[in-house]
Design an enzyme around this catalytic site. Structure first.
Site, PDB file in Angstrom:
ATOM      1  N   ARG A  17       0.816  -1.225   0.000  1.00  0.00           N
ATOM      2  CA  ARG A  17       0.000   0.000   0.000  1.00  0.00           C
ATOM      3  C   ARG A  17       0.845   1.269   0.000  1.00  0.00           C
ATOM      4  O   ARG A  17       0.367   2.352  -0.276  1.00  0.00           O
ATOM      5  CB  ARG A  17      -0.934  -0.009   1.231  1.00  0.00           C
ATOM      6  CG  ARG A  17      -2.046  -1.031   1.143  1.00  0.00           C
ATOM      7  CD  ARG A  17      -2.682  -1.311   2.497  1.00  0.00           C
ATOM      8  NE  ARG A  17      -1.855  -2.183   3.336  1.00  0.00           N
ATOM      9  CZ  ARG A  17      -2.178  -2.581   4.554  1.00  0.00           C
ATOM     10  NH1 ARG A  17      -3.312  -2.174   5.100  1.00  0.00           N
ATOM     11  NH2 ARG A  17      -1.369  -3.375   5.248  1.00  0.00           N
ATOM     12  N   LYS A  24       8.983  -1.211   3.566  1.00  0.00           N
ATOM     13  CA  LYS A  24       8.234  -0.183   4.307  1.00  0.00           C
ATOM     14  C   LYS A  24       8.970   0.275   5.557  1.00  0.00           C
ATOM     15  O   LYS A  24       8.975   1.462   5.889  1.00  0.00           O
ATOM     16  CB  LYS A  24       6.871  -0.788   4.664  1.00  0.00           C
ATOM     17  CG  LYS A  24       6.018   0.069   5.538  1.00  0.00           C
ATOM     18  CD  LYS A  24       4.574  -0.343   5.508  1.00  0.00           C
ATOM     19  CE  LYS A  24       4.276  -1.597   6.276  1.00  0.00           C
ATOM     20  NZ  LYS A  24       2.828  -1.780   6.480  1.00  0.00           N
ATOM     21  N   GLY A  90       1.926 -13.658   5.753  1.00  0.00           N
ATOM     22  CA  GLY A  90       1.147 -13.055   6.831  1.00  0.00           C
ATOM     23  C   GLY A  90       1.952 -12.877   8.110  1.00  0.00           C
ATOM     24  O   GLY A  90       3.054 -13.419   8.266  1.00  0.00           O
ATOM     25  N   ASP A 117       6.082  -1.250  11.448  1.00  0.00           N
ATOM     26  CA  ASP A 117       5.573  -0.045  10.769  1.00  0.00           C
ATOM     27  C   ASP A 117       4.899   0.920  11.741  1.00  0.00           C
ATOM     28  O   ASP A 117       4.046   1.708  11.359  1.00  0.00           O
ATOM     29  CB  ASP A 117       4.611  -0.427   9.629  1.00  0.00           C
ATOM     30  CG  ASP A 117       3.358  -1.134  10.115  1.00  0.00           C
ATOM     31  OD1 ASP A 117       3.286  -1.518  11.300  1.00  0.00           O
ATOM     32  OD2 ASP A 117       2.426  -1.297   9.298  1.00  0.00           O
ATOM     33  N   GLU A 168     -10.088  -8.618  11.477  1.00  0.00           N
ATOM     34  CA  GLU A 168      -9.436  -7.714  10.519  1.00  0.00           C
ATOM     35  C   GLU A 168     -10.483  -6.998   9.670  1.00  0.00           C
ATOM     36  O   GLU A 168     -11.576  -7.517   9.451  1.00  0.00           O
ATOM     37  CB  GLU A 168      -8.483  -8.515   9.617  1.00  0.00           C
ATOM     38  CG  GLU A 168      -7.234  -8.989  10.317  1.00  0.00           C
ATOM     39  CD  GLU A 168      -6.444  -7.866  10.952  1.00  0.00           C
ATOM     40  OE1 GLU A 168      -5.827  -7.087  10.216  1.00  0.00           O
ATOM     41  OE2 GLU A 168      -6.446  -7.748  12.193  1.00  0.00           O
ATOM     42  N   ASN A 183      -6.805  -2.888  17.274  1.00  0.00           N
ATOM     43  CA  ASN A 183      -5.581  -3.592  17.645  1.00  0.00           C
ATOM     44  C   ASN A 183      -4.361  -2.774  17.214  1.00  0.00           C
ATOM     45  O   ASN A 183      -4.276  -2.337  16.066  1.00  0.00           O
ATOM     46  CB  ASN A 183      -5.596  -4.953  16.931  1.00  0.00           C
ATOM     47  CG  ASN A 183      -4.280  -5.689  17.053  1.00  0.00           C
ATOM     48  OD1 ASN A 183      -3.570  -5.540  18.055  1.00  0.00           O
ATOM     49  ND2 ASN A 183      -3.969  -6.492  16.048  1.00  0.00           N
ATOM     50  N   LYS A 361      32.584  24.979  -4.052  1.00  0.00           N
ATOM     51  CA  LYS A 361      32.643  23.518  -4.008  1.00  0.00           C
ATOM     52  C   LYS A 361      34.052  23.080  -3.628  1.00  0.00           C
ATOM     53  O   LYS A 361      35.027  23.584  -4.197  1.00  0.00           O
ATOM     54  CB  LYS A 361      32.262  22.942  -5.377  1.00  0.00           C
ATOM     55  CG  LYS A 361      32.199  21.432  -5.376  1.00  0.00           C
ATOM     56  CD  LYS A 361      32.744  20.786  -6.637  1.00  0.00           C
ATOM     57  CE  LYS A 361      34.249  20.784  -6.678  1.00  0.00           C
ATOM     58  NZ  LYS A 361      34.810  19.962  -7.774  1.00  0.00           N
ATOM     59  N   TYR A 397      38.133  22.688 -14.394  1.00  0.00           N
ATOM     60  CA  TYR A 397      37.878  21.433 -15.113  1.00  0.00           C
ATOM     61  C   TYR A 397      38.344  21.562 -16.555  1.00  0.00           C
ATOM     62  O   TYR A 397      37.914  22.468 -17.282  1.00  0.00           O
ATOM     63  CB  TYR A 397      36.374  21.150 -15.061  1.00  0.00           C
ATOM     64  CG  TYR A 397      35.939  19.815 -15.594  1.00  0.00           C
ATOM     65  CD1 TYR A 397      36.612  18.652 -15.250  1.00  0.00           C
ATOM     66  CD2 TYR A 397      34.834  19.705 -16.427  1.00  0.00           C
ATOM     67  CE1 TYR A 397      36.205  17.420 -15.729  1.00  0.00           C
ATOM     68  CE2 TYR A 397      34.414  18.478 -16.909  1.00  0.00           C
ATOM     69  CZ  TYR A 397      35.095  17.332 -16.564  1.00  0.00           C
ATOM     70  OH  TYR A 397      34.688  16.123 -17.035  1.00  0.00           O
TER      71      TYR A 397
HETATM   72  C1  UD1 Z   1      -1.822  -5.270  11.473  1.00  0.00           C
HETATM   73  C2  UD1 Z   1      -2.777  -6.121  12.296  1.00  0.00           C
HETATM   74  C3  UD1 Z   1      -4.007  -5.263  12.625  1.00  0.00           C
HETATM   75  C4  UD1 Z   1      -3.570  -4.035  13.384  1.00  0.00           C
HETATM   76  C5  UD1 Z   1      -2.510  -3.253  12.607  1.00  0.00           C
HETATM   77  C6  UD1 Z   1      -1.910  -2.179  13.490  1.00  0.00           C
HETATM   78  C7  UD1 Z   1      -2.498  -8.437  11.571  1.00  0.00           C
HETATM   79  C8  UD1 Z   1      -3.062  -9.547  10.781  1.00  0.00           C
HETATM   80  N1  UD1 Z   1      -3.174  -7.285  11.525  1.00  0.00           N
HETATM   81  O1  UD1 Z   1      -2.475  -4.922  10.249  1.00  0.00           O
HETATM   82  O2  UD1 Z   1      -4.915  -6.017  13.412  1.00  0.00           O
HETATM   83  O3  UD1 Z   1      -4.687  -3.213  13.651  1.00  0.00           O
HETATM   84  O4  UD1 Z   1      -1.421  -4.112  12.201  1.00  0.00           O
HETATM   85  O5  UD1 Z   1      -1.037  -1.353  12.770  1.00  0.00           O
HETATM   86  O6  UD1 Z   1      -1.497  -8.614  12.216  1.00  0.00           O
HETATM   87  N2  UD1 Z   1       4.689  -8.482   7.987  1.00  0.00           N
HETATM   88  C9  UD1 Z   1       5.627  -9.464   7.831  1.00  0.00           C
HETATM   89  N3  UD1 Z   1       5.341 -10.526   7.031  1.00  0.00           N
HETATM   90  C10 UD1 Z   1       4.140 -10.675   6.413  1.00  0.00           C
HETATM   91  C11 UD1 Z   1       3.178  -9.662   6.584  1.00  0.00           C
HETATM   92  C12 UD1 Z   1       3.485  -8.580   7.382  1.00  0.00           C
HETATM   93  O7  UD1 Z   1       6.727  -9.374   8.383  1.00  0.00           O
HETATM   94  O8  UD1 Z   1       3.934 -11.692   5.722  1.00  0.00           O
HETATM   95  C13 UD1 Z   1       5.042  -7.324   8.827  1.00  0.00           C
HETATM   96  C14 UD1 Z   1       4.970  -6.023   8.037  1.00  0.00           C
HETATM   97  O9  UD1 Z   1       6.235  -5.727   7.476  1.00  0.00           O
HETATM   98  C15 UD1 Z   1       4.553  -5.005   9.092  1.00  0.00           C
HETATM   99  C16 UD1 Z   1       3.801  -5.832  10.127  1.00  0.00           C
HETATM  100  O10 UD1 Z   1       4.091  -7.203   9.863  1.00  0.00           O
HETATM  101  O11 UD1 Z   1       5.648  -4.391   9.707  1.00  0.00           O
HETATM  102  C17 UD1 Z   1       2.296  -5.611  10.052  1.00  0.00           C
HETATM  103  O12 UD1 Z   1       1.861  -5.909   8.745  1.00  0.00           O
HETATM  104  P1  UD1 Z   1       0.835  -4.952   7.982  1.00  0.00           P
HETATM  105  O13 UD1 Z   1       0.614  -5.500   6.621  1.00  0.00           O
HETATM  106  O14 UD1 Z   1       1.223  -3.555   8.113  1.00  0.00           O
HETATM  107  O15 UD1 Z   1      -0.473  -5.220   8.853  1.00  0.00           O
HETATM  108  P2  UD1 Z   1      -1.743  -4.291   8.976  1.00  0.00           P
HETATM  109  O16 UD1 Z   1      -2.633  -4.518   7.811  1.00  0.00           O
HETATM  110  O17 UD1 Z   1      -1.340  -2.901   9.243  1.00  0.00           O
HETATM  111 MG    MG Z   2       0.485  -1.976   9.277  1.00  0.00          MG
END
Ligand code: UD1
Ligand code: MG
Length: 471
Positions: A17, A24, A90, A117, A168, A183, A361, A397
């Site tokens: 996104r 990210k 995930g 993030d 979610e 969350n 420079k 130069y």
């Molecule tokens: C997630 C939570 C959501 C919460 C929100 C808060 C889940 C399923 N959902 O959603 O409930 O409200 O954060 O900000 O956890 N990542 C991985 N590997 C993956 C997918 C993600 O390492 O396969 C990492 C991403 O880099 C990121 C973090 O997990 O730093 C969260 O992933 P992101 O896709 O941002 O989740 P949200 O949709 O924001």
């Molecule tokens: Mg997130």
């Protein structure tokens, strides 16, 4: 409570996104990255609670870039350990990768799970969760929540008399979407609880991913801890959210500067990076950008429209309107601009004066020397108290290589002079205006290198402009 706490920092996601060409977690933020801010608060927390936890950073998408960042910015830090999530299946799958790759992770009594993030997290939040778990040892874990004015995109907390679940956005009914308690993605869990639950999760949801939020079922001993300050948990999924985070941090930064005695005439229009330092007594006019590791001394004046990157400005100096400085070093009591450009390697010693439309420079200008108007000084060394007239050019130069111009102490260079480098002009020399200097000039010499003027009396009328029309 045991200090056997592991920290899983999930940063393997694709960040689809965000639409940027890097992971990210490395999105730029106040001259740093999202990741650096999270690491700051985790380290502060570990220090406060005297924990010896390592941080298992789960990387995947463009993992080399994250690895490189850690190597460049935390070369001595043995506590940051990388884990690899091969496919981005995930958040729950990312946590599996953490346990798979980080040695001893299963042996920790507790595990903090942190999303990569959420850059505004503070040590306070970690401490609060830690203290709750310390008090209620029967708990399996604690999940941090907050109330969002606009909960879109976050997992909703669905409470019941015996616990809670997280739904979610994609899986939520219209009714569930109205819930404002969301969350944060931050959990402190017993490692045994994770072990029991993690293997049981499936990907039967709209996203088709293994969701960490499915760890929680109504009847488990996990508490939701609601925090008041929703800003702290801002998750960065889009560039709009990145801008939000940046404006919050920017306000924090300017407030801190004001408290320390820096006068910002309009802080809302200034962009000052997190690591930039400004000492008390300095004044920053509106519309100023100060980036990177810039250090500004006391009683410095920075006028409007100035951009400064990775530079040092000595005490009592003034940088006048619309000047642009990059990797420059400016000594005490120096005056730069308006509309001057200092490029990398510009080294201005005490009381130097650089005027309008001057570009410098990779050059050293010694104490009290002046280049006041419309000049280019590149690969040069200008001696103490030398005065360089308007329109000077160091011709550095030859189309292949750069060459050096050296001008001695107290030397006076007239207007419209070119020094064709390599060339050396000595101390106390005088160069006539309009000269093109191609040979060295010794100390104390006068050099003139231009065509002689011829003046022909009464000749002007021979030219068309003055020729009388015949009637
Ligand atoms: C997630 C939570 C959501 C919460 C929100 C808060 C889940 C399923 N959902 O959603 O409930 O409200 O954060 O900000 O956890 N990542 C991985 N590997 C993956 C997918 C993600 O390492 O396969 C990492 C991403 O880099 C990121 C973090 O997990 O730093 C969260 O992933 P992101 O896709 O941002 O989740 P949200 O949709 O924001
Ligand atoms: Mg997130």
């Amino acid at each position: 409570m045991s200090d056997k706490i592991g920290i899983a920092l999930l940063a393997a996601g694709k960040g689809t996104r965000m639409k940027i060409n890097r992971p990210k977690t490395l999105a730029p933020l106040m001259g740093r990255t999202i990741l650096d801010f999270i690491l700051d608060s985790l380290k502060e927390f570990s220090l406060k609670k005297q924990l010896h936890s390592s941080i298992g950073l789960v990387v995947g998408h463009q993992k080399e870039l994250v690895k490189e960042h850690i190597e460049n910015f935390y070369p001595e830090d043995k506590k940051i350990v990388l884990a690899h999530q091969k496919e981005q299946l995930g958040t729950a799958d990312a946590l599996k990768s953490y346990f798979h790759d980080v040695k001893g992770a299963w042996d920790k009594d507790y595990t903090f799970v942190v999303c990569g993030d959420t850059p505004l997290l503070t040590s306070y939040v970690f401490e609060q969760m830690y203290e709750l778990m310390e008090k209620e040892s029967s708990l399996d874990g604690v999940c941090a929540s907050f109330y969002a004015d606009d909960p879109a995109g976050y997992g909703r907390i669905i409470k019941s008399p015996i616990g809670f679940q997280i739904v979610e956005e994609k899986d939520a009914t219209n009714e569930q979407k109205q819930i404002k308690e969301v969350n944060s993605g931050l959990y402190l869990l017993k490692t045994s609880f994770i072990k029991e639950r993690l293997a049981l999760l499936d990907s039967n949801n709209k996203a088709g991913e293994f969701l960490l939020t499915d760890l929680f079922q109504k009847d488990f001993q996990v508490k939701v801890m609601a925090f008041e300050d929703s800003q702290t948990f801002l998750g960065i999924n889009t560039l709009e959210q990145l801008e939000q985070a940046e404006s919050i941090l920017r306000k924090k930064k300017t407030k801190k500067l004001q408290l320390s005695g820096v006068r910002l005439i309009d802080s809302s229009s200034c962009y000052i990076d997190w690591n930039a330092e400004i000492e008390a007594g300095s004044t920053i006019y509106p519309n100023v950008v100060i980036e990177g590791k810039t250090r500004i001394g006391e009683s410095v004046v920075i006028e409007s429209g100035v951009v400064i990157k990775d530079s040092e400005i000595g005490p009592g100096s003034s940088i006048y309107a619309n000047s642009y400085l990059e990797e420059a070093s400016v000594g005490r009591g120096v005056s730069v601009g308006p509309m001057a450009r200092l490029r990398p390697g510009a080294d201005l010693k005490e009381k130097v004066k650089i005027g309008n439309f001057v570009e410098v420079k990779k050059s050293t200008l010694h104490k009290g020397s002046k280049v006041s108007h419309l000049s280019y000084v590149g690969d040069a060394e200008i001696g103490e108290e030398a005065n360089i007239g308007c329109g000077f050019i160091s011709c550095n130069y030859d189309g292949v290589q750069k060459h050096k111009t050296i001008i001695g102490k107290r030397t006076f260079v007239g207007s419209d002079v070119q020094a064709v480098a390599p060339v050396k002009i000595g101390d106390d020399a005088l160069i006539a205006a309009g000269s093109t200097i191609t040979h060295d000039v010794p100390d104390g010499a006068f050099a003139i290198a231009r065509g002689r003027q011829e003046t022909k009396e009464g000749f002007a009328k021979k030219f068309p402009v003055f020729r009388k029309k015949k009637s």
